[in-house]
Scaffold this active site. Sequence first.
Site, PDB file in Angstrom:
ATOM      1  N   HIS A  57      53.818 127.201  34.618  1.00  0.00           N
ATOM      2  CA  HIS A  57      53.775 125.835  35.645  1.00  0.00           C
ATOM      3  C   HIS A  57      54.322 124.735  34.338  1.00  0.00           C
ATOM      4  O   HIS A  57      54.329 124.707  33.497  1.00  0.00           O
ATOM      5  CB  HIS A  57      52.535 125.719  36.045  1.00  0.00           C
ATOM      6  CG  HIS A  57      51.281 125.449  35.311  1.00  0.00           C
ATOM      7  ND1 HIS A  57      50.493 126.256  35.155  1.00  0.00           N
ATOM      8  CD2 HIS A  57      50.960 124.465  34.609  1.00  0.00           C
ATOM      9  CE1 HIS A  57      49.527 125.909  34.261  1.00  0.00           C
ATOM     10  NE2 HIS A  57      49.789 124.756  33.928  1.00  0.00           N
TER      11      HIS A  57
HETATM   12  P1  TYD Z   1      46.063 128.344  36.432  1.00  0.00           P
HETATM   13  O1  TYD Z   1      46.479 127.162  36.530  1.00  0.00           O
HETATM   14  O2  TYD Z   1      46.754 129.448  37.203  1.00  0.00           O
HETATM   15  O3  TYD Z   1      45.944 129.344  35.143  1.00  0.00           O
HETATM   16  P2  TYD Z   1      46.918 129.668  34.013  1.00  0.00           P
HETATM   17  O4  TYD Z   1      47.602 128.360  33.956  1.00  0.00           O
HETATM   18  O5  TYD Z   1      45.974 129.474  32.582  1.00  0.00           O
HETATM   19  O6  TYD Z   1      47.492 130.884  34.275  1.00  0.00           O
HETATM   20  O7  TYD Z   1      44.546 128.467  37.088  1.00  0.00           O
HETATM   21  C1  TYD Z   1      43.790 129.577  37.470  1.00  0.00           C
HETATM   22  C2  TYD Z   1      42.892 129.175  38.511  1.00  0.00           C
HETATM   23  O8  TYD Z   1      41.863 128.181  38.036  1.00  0.00           O
HETATM   24  C3  TYD Z   1      43.724 128.518  39.766  1.00  0.00           C
HETATM   25  O9  TYD Z   1      43.219 128.895  41.001  1.00  0.00           O
HETATM   26  C4  TYD Z   1      43.522 127.017  39.610  1.00  0.00           C
HETATM   27  C5  TYD Z   1      42.155 127.103  38.890  1.00  0.00           C
HETATM   28  N1  TYD Z   1      41.630 125.714  38.188  1.00  0.00           N
HETATM   29  C6  TYD Z   1      40.610 125.071  38.540  1.00  0.00           C
HETATM   30  O10 TYD Z   1      40.013 125.129  39.594  1.00  0.00           O
HETATM   31  N2  TYD Z   1      40.559 123.853  37.651  1.00  0.00           N
HETATM   32  C7  TYD Z   1      41.155 123.852  36.382  1.00  0.00           C
HETATM   33  O11 TYD Z   1      40.727 122.903  35.604  1.00  0.00           O
HETATM   34  C8  TYD Z   1      42.313 124.721  36.212  1.00  0.00           C
HETATM   35  C9  TYD Z   1      42.888 124.641  34.731  1.00  0.00           C
HETATM   36  C10 TYD Z   1      42.454 125.701  36.824  1.00  0.00           C
END
Ligand code: TYD
Length: 143
Positions: A57
Amino acid sequence: MRSLNIRNCRLIELPKIGDDKRGFLSIGESRKDIPFEIKRIYYIYKIGDLSVVRGQHAHKKLEQAFFCIHGKVTFLVDDGERREEIELKEPNKGLYIGPKLWHNMIGFSKDTVILAVASDYYNEGDYIRDYDKFVDYMHKGEK
Ligand code: TYD
């Protein structure tokens, strides 16, 4: 420390105090070593499938810094024109990722722990989770 070829992105080296006997201490201060005010921390750990790709992302406004405080990780960072591959494997060396950069995390080890510090609270509205939309956003700005 090498400089990176893409905008809004650079390596960070934190001070490292200590020795092999007592261990080491690294410090990151807000608005000094970390180039923004820290509002949130999160960490990624216990990665079961080492071939997984995380991240995938970009953020519209959020600034972040990542430290691999145990194990290793490779960041693939893309500003819409250029790409860089940065491996983090030393606890005091980190990566600043500013706004509008697509980033993937790959190349984990069993013991990887990634500490992230962020400039703002979690806001799903700040995410761009589709690469084509990211490229579009970079060319046209937000609609
Ligand atoms: P995600 O952004 O998909 O993780 P990565 O980029 O590391 O693969 O985040 C995983 C899940 O956690 C998603 O459902 C969003 C949630 N999340 C939060 O609730 N708060 C946060 O601060 C972060 C970073 C993620």
